[in-house]
Motif scaffolding. Sequence first.
Motif, PDB file in Angstrom:
ATOM      1  N   ASP A  28       2.483  -0.223  -4.758  1.00 35.37           N
ATOM      2  CA  ASP A  28       3.825  -0.331  -5.324  1.00 35.37           C
ATOM      3  C   ASP A  28       4.127  -1.779  -5.693  1.00 35.37           C
ATOM      4  N   ASP A  29       3.971  -2.672  -4.731  1.00 35.93           N
ATOM      5  CA  ASP A  29       4.196  -4.094  -4.978  1.00 35.93           C
ATOM      6  C   ASP A  29       2.846  -4.762  -5.239  1.00 35.93           C
ATOM      7  N   ASN A  30       2.852  -5.729  -6.087  1.00 41.98           N
ATOM      8  CA  ASN A  30       1.661  -6.522  -6.390  1.00 41.98           C
ATOM      9  C   ASN A  30       0.523  -5.693  -6.993  1.00 41.98           C
TER      10      ASN A  30
END
Length: 77
Positions: A28-30
Amino acid sequence: MSPTGVIFSYLIGLIFAVGGVVFLIGLDDNRFLYGIPYLLIGVVIIGGVAASQRRARRKAEEEDDAPPPGGGHRSPY
């Protein structure tokens, strides 16, 4: 390069490329921070192995077409 080296190089490139796609899909992030570099590394490895195989094949074909050294005649000695 030996056939085993070619197989392992393709395998390592495939692992990196698939891992990059999994990071792009799964994180989801990065996702771009991890996914894009792994995908690019995999593509570069696979492309490099393919290019080296094309060069080796072309070099072998050129050697087959070239006349033998020494003017094309063989000495019995």
